[in-house]
Design a protein around this motif. Sequence first.
Motif, PDB file in Angstrom:
ATOM      1  N   CYS A 136      -1.308  12.335  -9.058  1.00  0.00           N
ATOM      2  CA  CYS A 136      -1.984  13.598  -8.745  1.00  0.00           C
ATOM      3  C   CYS A 136      -1.108  14.790  -9.112  1.00  0.00           C
ATOM      4  O   CYS A 136      -1.598  15.785  -9.669  1.00  0.00           O
ATOM      5  CB  CYS A 136      -2.340  13.644  -7.263  1.00  0.00           C
ATOM      6  SG  CYS A 136      -3.709  12.576  -6.785  1.00  0.00           S
ATOM      7  N   LEU A 161      -0.692  11.955  -0.040  1.00  0.00           N
ATOM      8  CA  LEU A 161      -0.454  10.589  -0.489  1.00  0.00           C
ATOM      9  C   LEU A 161       1.024  10.221  -0.401  1.00  0.00           C
ATOM     10  O   LEU A 161       1.390   9.124   0.047  1.00  0.00           O
ATOM     11  CB  LEU A 161      -0.950  10.422  -1.923  1.00  0.00           C
ATOM     12  CG  LEU A 161      -2.468  10.531  -2.130  1.00  0.00           C
ATOM     13  CD1 LEU A 161      -2.796  10.597  -3.618  1.00  0.00           C
ATOM     14  CD2 LEU A 161      -3.195   9.362  -1.478  1.00  0.00           C
ATOM     15  N   ILE A 193      -3.340  17.208  -2.109  1.00  0.00           N
ATOM     16  CA  ILE A 193      -3.643  15.778  -2.233  1.00  0.00           C
ATOM     17  C   ILE A 193      -2.378  14.973  -2.511  1.00  0.00           C
ATOM     18  O   ILE A 193      -2.118  13.946  -1.854  1.00  0.00           O
ATOM     19  CB  ILE A 193      -4.696  15.544  -3.333  1.00  0.00           C
ATOM     20  CG1 ILE A 193      -5.983  16.291  -2.987  1.00  0.00           C
ATOM     21  CG2 ILE A 193      -4.971  14.053  -3.495  1.00  0.00           C
ATOM     22  CD1 ILE A 193      -7.049  16.228  -4.071  1.00  0.00           C
ATOM     23  N   ALA A 194      -1.577  15.404  -3.481  1.00  0.00           N
ATOM     24  CA  ALA A 194      -0.335  14.685  -3.786  1.00  0.00           C
ATOM     25  C   ALA A 194       0.599  14.624  -2.570  1.00  0.00           C
ATOM     26  O   ALA A 194       1.121  13.546  -2.249  1.00  0.00           O
ATOM     27  CB  ALA A 194       0.372  15.325  -4.980  1.00  0.00           C
ATOM     28  N   SER A 215      -9.277  15.550   6.643  1.00  0.00           N
ATOM     29  CA  SER A 215      -8.516  14.298   6.604  1.00  0.00           C
ATOM     30  C   SER A 215      -7.249  14.410   7.449  1.00  0.00           C
ATOM     31  O   SER A 215      -6.889  13.468   8.175  1.00  0.00           O
ATOM     32  CB  SER A 215      -8.145  13.957   5.161  1.00  0.00           C
ATOM     33  OG  SER A 215      -9.301  13.761   4.365  1.00  0.00           O
ATOM     34  N   HIS A 254       0.824  -1.210   0.000  1.00  0.00           N
ATOM     35  CA  HIS A 254       0.000   0.000   0.000  1.00  0.00           C
ATOM     36  C   HIS A 254       0.858   1.260   0.000  1.00  0.00           C
ATOM     37  O   HIS A 254       0.428   2.309  -0.485  1.00  0.00           O
ATOM     38  CB  HIS A 254      -0.959  -0.001   1.195  1.00  0.00           C
ATOM     39  CG  HIS A 254      -0.307   0.282   2.516  1.00  0.00           C
ATOM     40  ND1 HIS A 254       0.327  -0.689   3.265  1.00  0.00           N
ATOM     41  CD2 HIS A 254      -0.186   1.437   3.221  1.00  0.00           C
ATOM     42  CE1 HIS A 254       0.796  -0.154   4.385  1.00  0.00           C
ATOM     43  NE2 HIS A 254       0.502   1.135   4.378  1.00  0.00           N
ATOM     44  N   ARG A 255       2.101   1.173   0.528  1.00  0.00           N
ATOM     45  CA  ARG A 255       2.987   2.341   0.491  1.00  0.00           C
ATOM     46  C   ARG A 255       3.351   2.689  -0.951  1.00  0.00           C
ATOM     47  O   ARG A 255       3.355   3.863  -1.343  1.00  0.00           O
ATOM     48  CB  ARG A 255       4.259   2.061   1.296  1.00  0.00           C
ATOM     49  CG  ARG A 255       4.046   1.743   2.756  1.00  0.00           C
ATOM     50  CD  ARG A 255       3.706   2.948   3.570  1.00  0.00           C
ATOM     51  NE  ARG A 255       3.702   2.660   5.001  1.00  0.00           N
ATOM     52  CZ  ARG A 255       3.083   3.387   5.906  1.00  0.00           C
ATOM     53  NH1 ARG A 255       2.418   4.485   5.535  1.00  0.00           N
ATOM     54  NH2 ARG A 255       3.113   3.063   7.170  1.00  0.00           N
ATOM     55  N   LEU A 288       0.342   4.216  -2.714  1.00  0.00           N
ATOM     56  CA  LEU A 288       0.176   5.624  -2.340  1.00  0.00           C
ATOM     57  C   LEU A 288       1.200   6.505  -3.051  1.00  0.00           C
ATOM     58  O   LEU A 288       0.882   7.620  -3.474  1.00  0.00           O
ATOM     59  CB  LEU A 288       0.307   5.780  -0.824  1.00  0.00           C
ATOM     60  CG  LEU A 288      -0.836   5.212   0.019  1.00  0.00           C
ATOM     61  CD1 LEU A 288      -0.480   5.278   1.502  1.00  0.00           C
ATOM     62  CD2 LEU A 288      -2.134   5.971  -0.240  1.00  0.00           C
ATOM     63  N   LEU A 301       0.143   6.894  -6.690  1.00  0.00           N
ATOM     64  CA  LEU A 301      -1.060   7.732  -6.742  1.00  0.00           C
ATOM     65  C   LEU A 301      -0.695   9.201  -6.515  1.00  0.00           C
ATOM     66  O   LEU A 301      -1.238  10.101  -7.170  1.00  0.00           O
ATOM     67  CB  LEU A 301      -2.074   7.282  -5.703  1.00  0.00           C
ATOM     68  CG  LEU A 301      -2.854   6.000  -6.003  1.00  0.00           C
ATOM     69  CD1 LEU A 301      -3.742   5.630  -4.810  1.00  0.00           C
ATOM     70  CD2 LEU A 301      -3.717   6.174  -7.254  1.00  0.00           C
ATOM     71  N   GLY A 302       0.223   9.441  -5.592  1.00  0.00           N
ATOM     72  CA  GLY A 302       0.673  10.809  -5.343  1.00  0.00           C
ATOM     73  C   GLY A 302       1.354  11.401  -6.555  1.00  0.00           C
ATOM     74  O   GLY A 302       1.117  12.567  -6.913  1.00  0.00           O
ATOM     75  N   SER A 309       3.320   7.403   1.885  1.00  0.00           N
ATOM     76  CA  SER A 309       4.079   6.349   1.208  1.00  0.00           C
ATOM     77  C   SER A 309       5.436   6.120   1.867  1.00  0.00           C
ATOM     78  O   SER A 309       6.165   5.200   1.480  1.00  0.00           O
ATOM     79  CB  SER A 309       4.274   6.709  -0.267  1.00  0.00           C
ATOM     80  OG  SER A 309       5.241   7.739  -0.430  1.00  0.00           O
TER      81      SER A 309
END
Length: 277
Positions: free
Chosen positions: A67, A101, A97-98, A249, A56-57, A60, A63-64, A105
């Motif tokens: 973004c 994420l 957002i980036a 968040s 998951h790291r 993330l 995904l970052g 990570s």
Amino acid sequence: MGHQEDHLGAPTGLAPADPSVWAALDVVVVLMLLTAALGHAAALWASRRRTPWPLHRSVLFYLGLGCAATGLLGPVATAAHTSFTAHMAGHLLLGMIAPLLLVFSAPVTLTLRALPVHAARGLTRVLRSPGGRVLTHPVVAGVLNAGGLWLLYTTDLFQVMHVSPVAYALVHLHIFMAGYVFTASLVGVDPDPHRASMPMRSTVLILFIAAHSILAKWLYAHPPEGVAPGDAQAGAQLMYYGGDAVDISLLVLLFAGWYSTTRPRSSQGAELSPRRG
């Protein structure tokens, strides 16, 4: 970064740069993003003999990067030169957002795992240095983050950045780096030898939320020069509500992290559970 001929609020007397310069800047951004993506993969390979890196790291991390890429390249970045709303969408992606994420990570932890011992020690010394301590303090990081936004939108810098590739690059670099350092100072999962106290971090976050919200309301009523009122209002609302979503968040993550490190560990279950064997 999506150059357009008709720039958003471009100041008179300052000629737009040649389109080839903007295209070259796009190439630099692509190369930086690819370097980061390949660097993460290389770090995974270099540390493959250690305990497996959590999947998951890595998810993330990429995904970052996605973004950040969306905020800097393609339709959003192109529209940001002529639309304040699109500009604000890019700001949320790149500056809020980036970074969130990417912070989760744990890039520093992965880097330390991948580096040789002497290089890892050198990086640790940099992180523990007085300069590193100052830059990563929540108050300093919060001032750089919120202060940079106020400077951008209440001076001519907003107009200049849309006709000057150098200003455009520096502004976006600051937005990303300030967002990352600020987020890491509050809820970072990487080792932090100078982690501020929970009261300090929560106070800074609340003040930042207030500064961000006030700026959004200011922009709603006082748009930058050259921005149409309707576009300014839509962009300000996106900044206000989108920023609130990320800020909430951060609050949840901040208190969840605090709770997980301070909750009492009960040994009663272990004492009462029957022994096996």
